[in-house]
Write a protein that holds these residues in place. Structure first.
Motif, PDB file in Angstrom:
ATOM      1  N   GLU A  10       0.634  -1.215   0.062  1.00  0.00           N
ATOM      2  CA  GLU A  10       0.091  -0.067  -0.029  1.00  0.00           C
ATOM      3  C   GLU A  10       0.934   1.297   0.091  1.00  0.00           C
ATOM      4  O   GLU A  10       0.324   2.271  -0.220  1.00  0.00           O
ATOM      5  CB  GLU A  10      -1.080  -0.118   1.217  1.00  0.00           C
ATOM      6  N   ARG A  11       2.095   1.148   0.220  1.00  0.00           N
ATOM      7  CA  ARG A  11       2.959   2.264  -0.023  1.00  0.00           C
ATOM      8  C   ARG A  11       3.369   2.718  -1.256  1.00  0.00           C
ATOM      9  O   ARG A  11       3.511   4.045  -1.576  1.00  0.00           O
ATOM     10  CB  ARG A  11       4.282   1.908   0.869  1.00  0.00           C
ATOM     11  N   ARG A  12       3.030   2.025  -2.136  1.00  0.00           N
ATOM     12  CA  ARG A  12       3.378   2.401  -3.571  1.00  0.00           C
ATOM     13  C   ARG A  12       2.101   2.146  -4.470  1.00  0.00           C
ATOM     14  O   ARG A  12       1.889   1.410  -5.361  1.00  0.00           O
ATOM     15  CB  ARG A  12       4.506   1.381  -4.169  1.00  0.00           C
ATOM     16  N   ASP A  16      -2.835   4.354 -11.933  1.00  0.00           N
ATOM     17  CA  ASP A  16      -4.364   4.114 -12.056  1.00  0.00           C
ATOM     18  C   ASP A  16      -4.974   3.943 -10.852  1.00  0.00           C
ATOM     19  O   ASP A  16      -6.052   3.227 -10.701  1.00  0.00           O
ATOM     20  CB  ASP A  16      -4.364   2.973 -13.068  1.00  0.00           C
ATOM     21  N   GLY A  17      -4.246   3.876  -9.671  1.00  0.00           N
ATOM     22  CA  GLY A  17      -4.716   3.677  -8.488  1.00  0.00           C
ATOM     23  C   GLY A  17      -4.728   2.138  -7.734  1.00  0.00           C
ATOM     24  O   GLY A  17      -5.133   1.736  -6.932  1.00  0.00           O
ATOM     25  N   LYS A  18      -4.060   1.283  -8.491  1.00  0.00           N
ATOM     26  CA  LYS A  18      -3.825  -0.168  -8.093  1.00  0.00           C
ATOM     27  C   LYS A  18      -2.671  -0.135  -7.360  1.00  0.00           C
ATOM     28  O   LYS A  18      -1.714   0.636  -7.427  1.00  0.00           O
ATOM     29  CB  LYS A  18      -3.555  -0.930  -9.416  1.00  0.00           C
ATOM     30  N   TYR A  19      -2.411  -1.411  -6.532  1.00  0.00           N
ATOM     31  CA  TYR A  19      -1.283  -1.452  -5.704  1.00  0.00           C
ATOM     32  C   TYR A  19      -0.552  -2.817  -6.131  1.00  0.00           C
ATOM     33  O   TYR A  19      -1.389  -3.472  -6.498  1.00  0.00           O
ATOM     34  CB  TYR A  19      -1.545  -1.506  -4.240  1.00  0.00           C
ATOM     35  N   PRO A  20       0.656  -2.898  -6.082  1.00  0.00           N
ATOM     36  CA  PRO A  20       1.341  -4.181  -6.478  1.00  0.00           C
ATOM     37  C   PRO A  20       1.307  -5.087  -5.358  1.00  0.00           C
ATOM     38  O   PRO A  20       1.102  -4.917  -4.194  1.00  0.00           O
ATOM     39  CB  PRO A  20       2.931  -3.869  -6.605  1.00  0.00           C
ATOM     40  N   ILE A  21       1.237  -6.315  -5.708  1.00  0.00           N
ATOM     41  CA  ILE A  21       1.244  -7.663  -4.859  1.00  0.00           C
ATOM     42  C   ILE A  21       2.628  -7.929  -4.803  1.00  0.00           C
ATOM     43  O   ILE A  21       3.450  -8.010  -5.831  1.00  0.00           O
ATOM     44  CB  ILE A  21       0.530  -8.526  -5.513  1.00  0.00           C
ATOM     45  N   MET A  22       3.176  -8.341  -3.729  1.00  0.00           N
ATOM     46  CA  MET A  22       4.450  -8.455  -3.270  1.00  0.00           C
ATOM     47  C   MET A  22       4.657  -9.841  -2.673  1.00  0.00           C
ATOM     48  O   MET A  22       3.650 -10.266  -1.797  1.00  0.00           O
ATOM     49  CB  MET A  22       5.233  -7.545  -2.312  1.00  0.00           C
ATOM     50  N   PHE A  23       5.963 -10.397  -2.539  1.00  0.00           N
ATOM     51  CA  PHE A  23       6.201 -11.491  -1.805  1.00  0.00           C
ATOM     52  C   PHE A  23       7.234 -10.961  -0.702  1.00  0.00           C
ATOM     53  O   PHE A  23       8.085 -10.573  -1.027  1.00  0.00           O
ATOM     54  CB  PHE A  23       6.712 -12.761  -2.313  1.00  0.00           C
ATOM     55  N   ARG A  24       6.790 -11.331   0.632  1.00  0.00           N
ATOM     56  CA  ARG A  24       7.775 -10.894   1.729  1.00  0.00           C
ATOM     57  C   ARG A  24       8.159 -12.188   2.170  1.00  0.00           C
ATOM     58  O   ARG A  24       7.609 -13.115   2.696  1.00  0.00           O
ATOM     59  CB  ARG A  24       6.972 -10.189   2.796  1.00  0.00           C
ATOM     60  N   ILE A  25       9.588 -12.201   1.934  1.00  0.00           N
ATOM     61  CA  ILE A  25      10.317 -13.496   2.175  1.00  0.00           C
ATOM     62  C   ILE A  25      11.196 -13.145   3.391  1.00  0.00           C
ATOM     63  O   ILE A  25      12.046 -12.358   3.370  1.00  0.00           O
ATOM     64  CB  ILE A  25      11.120 -13.988   1.149  1.00  0.00           C
ATOM     65  N   THR A  26      11.377 -13.905   4.458  1.00  0.00           N
ATOM     66  CA  THR A  26      12.027 -13.725   5.761  1.00  0.00           C
ATOM     67  C   THR A  26      13.040 -15.280   5.977  1.00  0.00           C
ATOM     68  O   THR A  26      12.489 -16.254   5.849  1.00  0.00           O
ATOM     69  CB  THR A  26      11.201 -13.621   7.110  1.00  0.00           C
ATOM     70  N   ASN A  41      -6.704  -3.525  -7.284  1.00  0.00           N
ATOM     71  CA  ASN A  41      -7.344  -2.304  -6.532  1.00  0.00           C
ATOM     72  C   ASN A  41      -7.494  -2.629  -5.338  1.00  0.00           C
ATOM     73  O   ASN A  41      -7.526  -4.006  -4.747  1.00  0.00           O
ATOM     74  CB  ASN A  41      -8.711  -2.109  -7.204  1.00  0.00           C
ATOM     75  N   LYS A  42      -7.207  -1.911  -4.382  1.00  0.00           N
ATOM     76  CA  LYS A  42      -7.422  -2.145  -2.882  1.00  0.00           C
ATOM     77  C   LYS A  42      -8.516  -2.824  -2.308  1.00  0.00           C
ATOM     78  O   LYS A  42      -8.622  -3.656  -1.657  1.00  0.00           O
ATOM     79  CB  LYS A  42      -7.122  -0.820  -2.035  1.00  0.00           C
TER      80      LYS A  42
END
Length: 50
Positions: A10-12, A16-26, A41-42
């Motif tokens: 949600e930071r980026r 067009d108002g869409k947000y990227p989907i990310m993998f958070r790997i630890t 879209n959110k």
């Protein structure tokens, strides 16, 4: 041990108002984020389903 989570970044917001989907790997307490190249879209994101 490696853990992962699929998150909506949600930071980026895109133009067009869409947000990227990310993998958070630890791994060993180090966190890295990797983009999937997909944006939504959110209101279409269900955080409980991921």
């Amino acid at each position: 041990m490696i853990t992962y989570k699929v998150v909506l970044d949600e930071r980026r917001a895109k133009a067009d108002g869409k947000y990227p989907i990310m993998f958070r790997i630890t791994f060993n307490r180090n966190t890295s984020n990797y983009s999937t190249g997909i944006a939504v879209n959110k209101e279409h994101w269900n955080a409980h389903a991921s």
